[in-house]
Design a protein around this motif. Sequence first.
Motif, PDB file in Angstrom:
ATOM      1  N   UNK A 152       0.671  -0.914   0.185  1.00 32.63           N
ATOM      2  CA  UNK A 152      -0.030  -0.297  -0.037  1.00 32.63           C
ATOM      3  C   UNK A 152       1.518   1.981  -0.105  1.00 32.63           C
ATOM      4  N   UNK A 153       0.029   2.496   0.174  1.00 32.89           N
ATOM      5  CA  UNK A 153       0.595   3.632  -0.257  1.00 32.89           C
ATOM      6  C   UNK A 153       0.728   3.820   1.934  1.00 32.89           C
ATOM      7  N   UNK A 154       1.719   5.013   1.614  1.00 35.61           N
ATOM      8  CA  UNK A 154       2.396   5.519   3.160  1.00 35.61           C
ATOM      9  C   UNK A 154       3.033   6.913   2.624  1.00 35.61           C
ATOM     10  N   UNK A 155       2.899   7.461   3.877  1.00 38.70           N
ATOM     11  CA  UNK A 155       4.023   8.704   3.493  1.00 38.70           C
ATOM     12  C   UNK A 155       5.267   8.686   5.227  1.00 38.70           C
ATOM     13  N   UNK A 156       6.079   8.833   4.933  1.00 38.93           N
ATOM     14  CA  UNK A 156       6.960   9.124   6.120  1.00 38.93           C
ATOM     15  C   UNK A 156       6.892  10.386   6.973  1.00 38.93           C
ATOM     16  N   UNK A 157       6.874  10.428   7.699  1.00 40.36           N
ATOM     17  CA  UNK A 157       7.068  12.059   8.143  1.00 40.36           C
ATOM     18  C   UNK A 157       8.913  12.463   9.470  1.00 40.36           C
ATOM     19  N   UNK A 158       9.702  13.030   9.754  1.00 36.42           N
ATOM     20  CA  UNK A 158      10.586  13.039  10.686  1.00 36.42           C
ATOM     21  C   UNK A 158      10.773  14.637  10.362  1.00 36.42           C
ATOM     22  N   UNK A 159       9.924  15.401  11.026  1.00 35.76           N
ATOM     23  CA  UNK A 159       8.852  17.130  11.007  1.00 35.76           C
ATOM     24  C   UNK A 159      10.848  17.897  10.381  1.00 35.76           C
ATOM     25  N   UNK A 160      12.262  17.177  12.386  1.00 35.46           N
ATOM     26  CA  UNK A 160      12.629  17.959  12.414  1.00 35.46           C
ATOM     27  C   UNK A 160      13.875  16.856  12.584  1.00 35.46           C
ATOM     28  N   UNK A 161      14.625  16.872  11.196  1.00 28.79           N
ATOM     29  CA  UNK A 161      15.761  15.570  11.220  1.00 28.79           C
ATOM     30  C   UNK A 161      17.033  16.374  12.011  1.00 28.79           C
ATOM     31  N   UNK A 162      17.709  15.660  13.107  1.00 31.34           N
ATOM     32  CA  UNK A 162      18.956  16.454  13.625  1.00 31.34           C
ATOM     33  C   UNK A 162      18.654  17.214  14.312  1.00 31.34           C
ATOM     34  N   UNK A 163      17.899  16.724  15.333  1.00 29.06           N
ATOM     35  CA  UNK A 163      17.595  17.622  16.447  1.00 29.06           C
ATOM     36  C   UNK A 163      17.998  18.157  16.658  1.00 29.06           C
ATOM     37  N   UNK A 164      19.791  17.642  17.445  1.00 30.76           N
ATOM     38  CA  UNK A 164      20.600  18.497  18.019  1.00 30.76           C
ATOM     39  C   UNK A 164      21.000  19.315  17.275  1.00 30.76           C
ATOM     40  N   UNK A 197      22.164  23.636  18.093  1.00 31.74           N
ATOM     41  CA  UNK A 197      22.891  24.539  17.818  1.00 31.74           C
ATOM     42  C   UNK A 197      22.796  25.304  16.900  1.00 31.74           C
ATOM     43  N   UNK A 198      21.885  25.666  15.691  1.00 31.64           N
ATOM     44  CA  UNK A 198      22.223  26.282  14.821  1.00 31.64           C
ATOM     45  C   UNK A 198      22.473  26.207  13.322  1.00 31.64           C
ATOM     46  N   UNK A 199      22.752  24.970  13.488  1.00 25.13           N
ATOM     47  CA  UNK A 199      23.953  24.206  12.324  1.00 25.13           C
ATOM     48  C   UNK A 199      22.438  23.307  11.543  1.00 25.13           C
ATOM     49  N   UNK A 200      22.707  22.136  11.101  1.00 25.71           N
ATOM     50  CA  UNK A 200      22.048  21.717  10.312  1.00 25.71           C
ATOM     51  C   UNK A 200      20.878  20.552  10.523  1.00 25.71           C
ATOM     52  N   UNK A 201      19.735  20.802  10.236  1.00 18.96           N
ATOM     53  CA  UNK A 201      18.876  19.874  10.118  1.00 18.96           C
ATOM     54  C   UNK A 201      17.766  19.567   9.001  1.00 18.96           C
ATOM     55  N   UNK A 202      16.862  18.956   9.221  1.00 14.56           N
ATOM     56  CA  UNK A 202      16.222  18.480   8.195  1.00 14.56           C
ATOM     57  C   UNK A 202      14.421  18.453   7.656  1.00 14.56           C
ATOM     58  N   UNK A 203      14.026  18.939   7.289  1.00 21.56           N
ATOM     59  CA  UNK A 203      12.101  18.217   7.504  1.00 21.56           C
ATOM     60  C   UNK A 203      12.666  18.108   6.462  1.00 21.56           C
ATOM     61  N   UNK A 204      11.681  16.517   6.807  1.00 19.84           N
ATOM     62  CA  UNK A 204      11.937  15.103   6.013  1.00 19.84           C
ATOM     63  C   UNK A 204      10.709  14.635   5.501  1.00 19.84           C
ATOM     64  N   UNK A 205       9.987  14.098   4.021  1.00 11.33           N
ATOM     65  CA  UNK A 205       8.484  13.560   3.700  1.00 11.33           C
ATOM     66  C   UNK A 205       9.080  12.263   2.757  1.00 11.33           C
ATOM     67  N   UNK A 206       8.802  11.483   2.791  1.00 10.70           N
ATOM     68  CA  UNK A 206       8.442  10.271   1.863  1.00 10.70           C
ATOM     69  C   UNK A 206       7.490   9.813   1.094  1.00 10.70           C
ATOM     70  N   UNK A 207       7.002   9.153   0.552  1.00 15.65           N
ATOM     71  CA  UNK A 207       5.474   8.325  -0.370  1.00 15.65           C
ATOM     72  C   UNK A 207       6.382   7.011  -0.676  1.00 15.65           C
ATOM     73  N   UNK A 208       6.020   5.856  -0.292  1.00 19.64           N
ATOM     74  CA  UNK A 208       6.473   4.738  -0.174  1.00 19.64           C
ATOM     75  C   UNK A 208       4.758   4.404  -1.057  1.00 19.64           C
ATOM     76  N   UNK A 209       5.629   3.112  -1.811  1.00 16.67           N
ATOM     77  CA  UNK A 209       4.121   2.226  -2.233  1.00 16.67           C
ATOM     78  C   UNK A 209       4.339   1.203  -1.936  1.00 16.67           C
ATOM     79  N   UNK A 210       3.621  -0.128  -1.402  1.00 18.80           N
ATOM     80  CA  UNK A 210       5.133  -1.438  -1.473  1.00 18.80           C
ATOM     81  C   UNK A 210       6.324  -0.960  -1.213  1.00 18.80           C
ATOM     82  N   UNK A 211       6.288  -0.670  -0.322  1.00 19.71           N
ATOM     83  CA  UNK A 211       7.969  -0.575   0.440  1.00 19.71           C
ATOM     84  C   UNK A 211       8.775  -0.411  -0.099  1.00 19.71           C
ATOM     85  N   UNK A 212       8.739   0.562  -1.732  1.00 16.92           N
ATOM     86  CA  UNK A 212       9.511   1.792  -2.316  1.00 16.92           C
ATOM     87  C   UNK A 212       9.478   2.610  -2.213  1.00 16.92           C
ATOM     88  N   UNK A 213      10.343   3.856  -2.127  1.00 15.70           N
ATOM     89  CA  UNK A 213      10.363   4.517  -2.077  1.00 15.70           C
ATOM     90  C   UNK A 213      10.279   5.377  -3.650  1.00 15.70           C
TER      91      UNK A 213
END
Length: 375
Positions: free
Chosen positions: A161-173, A177-193
């Motif tokens: 099936x279809x499903x989304x993944x969300x990591x709203x703030x990846x790299x919380x540390x 620190x005011x350095x790198x972090x990322x807002x991450x989203x993906x769509x998987x269909x039958x376990x394939x991104x």
Amino acid sequence: MNSRSYLQIRRIIGVFTTRSFTTMSTRPFALERQFAVSAVRRACALTSSVFNKLVKNETLTKGDKSPVTVGDYAAQGLISIMLKNSFPADPIVGEEDAGELRADEGKVLRERIIDLANEALVAPRVEGDKAEWGIGPGQTKTTDELLDAIDRGNYDGGRTGRMWTIDPIDGTKGFLRGEQYAVCLSLLVDAQVQLGIIGCPNLPLDLSNPDGERGCIFVAVRGQGCQQIPLSGASETTLSMPTFTPSSLTFLESVEAMHSSHSTSDIISSIIGITRPPIRMDSQAKYGCLARGDGGLYLRMPTNAGYREKIWDHAPGCLLVEEAGGIVTDSRGLPLDFGVGRTLGENYGVVAAGKEVHAVVLDAVQQATGVKAKA
Ligand SMILES: Nc1ncnc2c1ncn2[C@@H]1O[C@H](COP(=O)(O)OS(=O)(=O)O)[C@@H](OP(=O)(O)O)[C@H]1O
Ligand SMILES: [Mg+2]
Ligand SMILES: [Mg+2]
Ligand SMILES: [Mg+2]
């Protein structure tokens, strides 16, 4: 044809290629891509505002994680509300859940989170945004609606099936620190991104020019390449990994030695003959950098045998690298399996590298760790 008119035609074709990517609706997942760019752009504005309001201007006590908590919940709530309006049948595997916010002790945080999520939801629509995504003036939500939206991230994942993944703030540390972090989203269909996207508000567009423009989105749809879009709104460019030789590689690795073993990387470096110091960076920004040609190698070696990598920490980044021409496997050379559930259950470590060097790196990883290649 003289060279001047040739250049003019090339320029017109270039503009058309860039524009056509965002407007052609016949490509698979075109609507999802357009949606994801909008959702991640909005969430990046939200997290930047949390940083400016709550981290930069407040004196935090050491270890106070409340700003990142506020940012995490508000960004997951925002993206989840947008998903509910746009693709209501799709389940979500999200990092956060609202359990703690529902308790009485969560009241102060809860109010801040609801205000922030609503501020992001009502911000004016920009070109490409659709009213039916539930964004724009007047689109505020109640506390219950937002808490329920955060909790929609509780899906267990799985093979079909279809499903989304969300990591709203990846790299919380890195965020704190005011350095790198990322807002991450993906769509998987039958376990394939099928769609991977990460927003990196603090990432220089060009790592060799750290004082230059910062803030970009990386996006990839399977079979359609990987693109970088500046957060400033300028047009997108398609990314392609250059050819590396083993000794020309530079490691991209976690800042936190608890998340990936730095000492194992050192041993692997000496086996391969890498002499450059590693680039240490928080979050999936590392995958985006790798996709655009920085470093040539991202390695994540477990420090704790019991830890299972989470699918939201790797699904978008993995597709970015593959679509830019790289290879991503675990330390045994197996593909990352996003169909086991919320974690990468059976995988051990992550090795992402250019296609010419991946086999050499994998061999060095196996020599250094004693991990056996797949049978
Ligand atoms: N023990 C352990 N081992 C491996 N990974 C762990 C571990 N603990 C946490 N995490 C996850 O690491 C995510 C952050 O990714 P990075 O390590 O690349 O960035 S960082 O340098 O740690 O910030 C981080 O994601 P966020 O929680 O979204 O920041 C975690 O999911
Ligand atoms: Mg994460
Ligand atoms: Mg996170
Ligand atoms: Mg976390």
